[in-house]
Design a protein around this motif. Structure first.
Motif, PDB file in Angstrom:
ATOM      1  N   GLN A   1      -7.765   5.967   4.788  1.00  0.00           N
ATOM      2  CA  GLN A   1      -7.368   6.517   3.494  1.00  0.00           C
ATOM      3  C   GLN A   1      -6.255   7.548   3.723  1.00  0.00           C
ATOM      4  O   GLN A   1      -6.092   8.058   4.837  1.00  0.00           O
ATOM      5  CB  GLN A   1      -8.572   7.185   2.813  1.00  0.00           C
ATOM      6  CG  GLN A   1      -9.699   6.226   2.505  1.00  0.00           C
ATOM      7  CD  GLN A   1      -9.266   5.138   1.534  1.00  0.00           C
ATOM      8  OE1 GLN A   1      -8.693   5.411   0.489  1.00  0.00           O
ATOM      9  NE2 GLN A   1      -9.542   3.887   1.903  1.00  0.00           N
TER      10      GLN A   1
ATOM     11  N   ARG B   1      -3.097  -5.017  -4.465  1.00  0.00           N
ATOM     12  CA  ARG B   1      -2.492  -4.238  -3.387  1.00  0.00           C
ATOM     13  C   ARG B   1      -2.615  -5.014  -2.080  1.00  0.00           C
ATOM     14  O   ARG B   1      -3.679  -5.519  -1.738  1.00  0.00           O
ATOM     15  CB  ARG B   1      -3.189  -2.892  -3.255  1.00  0.00           C
ATOM     16  CG  ARG B   1      -2.683  -2.078  -2.080  1.00  0.00           C
ATOM     17  CD  ARG B   1      -3.247  -0.672  -2.026  1.00  0.00           C
ATOM     18  NE  ARG B   1      -4.686  -0.649  -2.176  1.00  0.00           N
ATOM     19  CZ  ARG B   1      -5.342   0.346  -2.766  1.00  0.00           C
ATOM     20  NH1 ARG B   1      -4.713   1.373  -3.265  1.00  0.00           N
ATOM     21  NH2 ARG B   1      -6.649   0.303  -2.857  1.00  0.00           N
TER      22      ARG B   1
ATOM     23  N   TRP C   1      -5.329   1.949   3.250  1.00  0.00           N
ATOM     24  CA  TRP C   1      -6.227   1.980   2.094  1.00  0.00           C
ATOM     25  C   TRP C   1      -7.496   1.150   2.303  1.00  0.00           C
ATOM     26  O   TRP C   1      -8.342   1.100   1.429  1.00  0.00           O
ATOM     27  CB  TRP C   1      -5.545   1.551   0.790  1.00  0.00           C
ATOM     28  CG  TRP C   1      -4.636   2.597   0.221  1.00  0.00           C
ATOM     29  CD1 TRP C   1      -3.312   2.773   0.530  1.00  0.00           C
ATOM     30  CD2 TRP C   1      -4.964   3.609  -0.721  1.00  0.00           C
ATOM     31  NE1 TRP C   1      -2.806   3.827  -0.176  1.00  0.00           N
ATOM     32  CE2 TRP C   1      -3.803   4.361  -0.959  1.00  0.00           C
ATOM     33  CE3 TRP C   1      -6.127   3.950  -1.392  1.00  0.00           C
ATOM     34  CZ2 TRP C   1      -3.764   5.426  -1.834  1.00  0.00           C
ATOM     35  CZ3 TRP C   1      -6.087   5.016  -2.272  1.00  0.00           C
ATOM     36  CH2 TRP C   1      -4.919   5.745  -2.487  1.00  0.00           C
TER      37      TRP C   1
ATOM     38  N   LYS D   1      -5.941  10.725   3.120  1.00  0.00           N
ATOM     39  CA  LYS D   1      -6.368  12.005   3.723  1.00  0.00           C
ATOM     40  C   LYS D   1      -6.632  11.851   5.219  1.00  0.00           C
ATOM     41  O   LYS D   1      -6.323  12.745   6.011  1.00  0.00           O
ATOM     42  CB  LYS D   1      -7.582  12.575   3.009  1.00  0.00           C
ATOM     43  CG  LYS D   1      -8.829  11.745   3.106  1.00  0.00           C
ATOM     44  CD  LYS D   1      -9.987  12.406   2.363  1.00  0.00           C
ATOM     45  CE  LYS D   1     -11.219  11.556   2.408  1.00  0.00           C
ATOM     46  NZ  LYS D   1     -11.792  11.399   3.721  1.00  0.00           N
TER      47      LYS D   1
ATOM     48  N   SER E   1       0.803  -1.223   0.000  1.00  0.00           N
ATOM     49  CA  SER E   1       0.000   0.000   0.000  1.00  0.00           C
ATOM     50  C   SER E   1       0.836   1.272   0.000  1.00  0.00           C
ATOM     51  O   SER E   1       0.303   2.346  -0.295  1.00  0.00           O
ATOM     52  CB  SER E   1      -0.971  -0.004   1.183  1.00  0.00           C
ATOM     53  OG  SER E   1      -0.273  -0.162   2.396  1.00  0.00           O
TER      54      SER E   1
ATOM     55  N   ASP F   1       0.915   3.743  -3.020  1.00  0.00           N
ATOM     56  CA  ASP F   1      -0.101   4.798  -3.139  1.00  0.00           C
ATOM     57  C   ASP F   1      -0.718   4.875  -4.529  1.00  0.00           C
ATOM     58  O   ASP F   1      -0.935   5.957  -5.067  1.00  0.00           O
ATOM     59  CB  ASP F   1       0.463   6.156  -2.724  1.00  0.00           C
ATOM     60  CG  ASP F   1       0.551   6.296  -1.215  1.00  0.00           C
ATOM     61  OD1 ASP F   1      -0.206   5.597  -0.513  1.00  0.00           O
ATOM     62  OD2 ASP F   1       1.361   7.092  -0.729  1.00  0.00           O
ATOM     63  N   LEU F   2      -1.011   3.733  -5.117  1.00  0.00           N
ATOM     64  CA  LEU F   2      -1.718   3.696  -6.392  1.00  0.00           C
ATOM     65  C   LEU F   2      -3.217   3.787  -6.123  1.00  0.00           C
ATOM     66  O   LEU F   2      -3.730   3.153  -5.203  1.00  0.00           O
ATOM     67  CB  LEU F   2      -1.406   2.407  -7.147  1.00  0.00           C
ATOM     68  CG  LEU F   2       0.061   2.193  -7.527  1.00  0.00           C
ATOM     69  CD1 LEU F   2       0.239   0.836  -8.186  1.00  0.00           C
ATOM     70  CD2 LEU F   2       0.550   3.304  -8.433  1.00  0.00           C
ATOM     71  N   THR F   3      -3.914   4.546  -6.942  1.00  0.00           N
ATOM     72  CA  THR F   3      -5.362   4.682  -6.767  1.00  0.00           C
ATOM     73  C   THR F   3      -6.066   3.387  -7.157  1.00  0.00           C
ATOM     74  O   THR F   3      -5.516   2.553  -7.888  1.00  0.00           O
ATOM     75  CB  THR F   3      -5.911   5.822  -7.640  1.00  0.00           C
ATOM     76  OG1 THR F   3      -5.712   5.486  -9.018  1.00  0.00           O
ATOM     77  CG2 THR F   3      -5.249   7.155  -7.298  1.00  0.00           C
ATOM     78  N   ASP F   4      -7.291   3.242  -6.690  1.00  0.00           N
ATOM     79  CA  ASP F   4      -8.091   2.070  -7.053  1.00  0.00           C
ATOM     80  C   ASP F   4      -8.280   1.982  -8.561  1.00  0.00           C
ATOM     81  O   ASP F   4      -8.302   0.893  -9.128  1.00  0.00           O
ATOM     82  CB  ASP F   4      -9.449   2.106  -6.348  1.00  0.00           C
ATOM     83  CG  ASP F   4      -9.337   1.897  -4.845  1.00  0.00           C
ATOM     84  OD1 ASP F   4      -8.354   1.277  -4.393  1.00  0.00           O
ATOM     85  OD2 ASP F   4     -10.246   2.344  -4.129  1.00  0.00           O
ATOM     86  N   GLU F   5      -8.406   3.122  -9.216  1.00  0.00           N
ATOM     87  CA  GLU F   5      -8.587   3.144 -10.669  1.00  0.00           C
ATOM     88  C   GLU F   5      -7.372   2.567 -11.395  1.00  0.00           C
ATOM     89  O   GLU F   5      -7.504   1.785 -12.340  1.00  0.00           O
ATOM     90  CB  GLU F   5      -8.872   4.577 -11.154  1.00  0.00           C
ATOM     91  CG  GLU F   5     -10.199   5.125 -10.702  1.00  0.00           C
ATOM     92  CD  GLU F   5     -10.207   5.632  -9.261  1.00  0.00           C
ATOM     93  OE1 GLU F   5      -9.121   5.846  -8.669  1.00  0.00           O
ATOM     94  OE2 GLU F   5     -11.312   5.788  -8.711  1.00  0.00           O
TER      95      GLU F   5
END
Length: 65
Positions: free
Chosen positions: A44, A25, A40, A46, A9, A12-16
């Motif tokens: 999250q 992941r 994640w 943020k 994780s 820091d790759l986005t789910d998309e």
């Protein structure tokens, strides 16, 4: 035989991006005081930074089993 890409994780790759490229992941565990979160999943980025700003101690992490 298929080849799979697996990242932890901290990549820091986005789910998309994960979905688009078929990347798996594996979440690290993040420890803030007496609480443990799966990166994640339970927390999250943020939320992590918000906790970091409000915490008197630095978090620790542990690798996935």
């Amino acid at each position: 035989m298929a080849i799979r890409i697996i990242v932890d994780s901290t990549a820091d790759l986005t789910d998309e991006i994960l979905q688009e490229y078929g990347i798996e992941r594996v979440s690290l565990k993040v420890h803030f005081n007496n609480e443990t979160y799966r990166d994640w999943i339970d927390i999250q980025p943020k939320d992590f930074y918000q906790l970091l700003r409000n915490s008197d101690t630095l978090p620790t992490t542990s690798q996935p089993s």
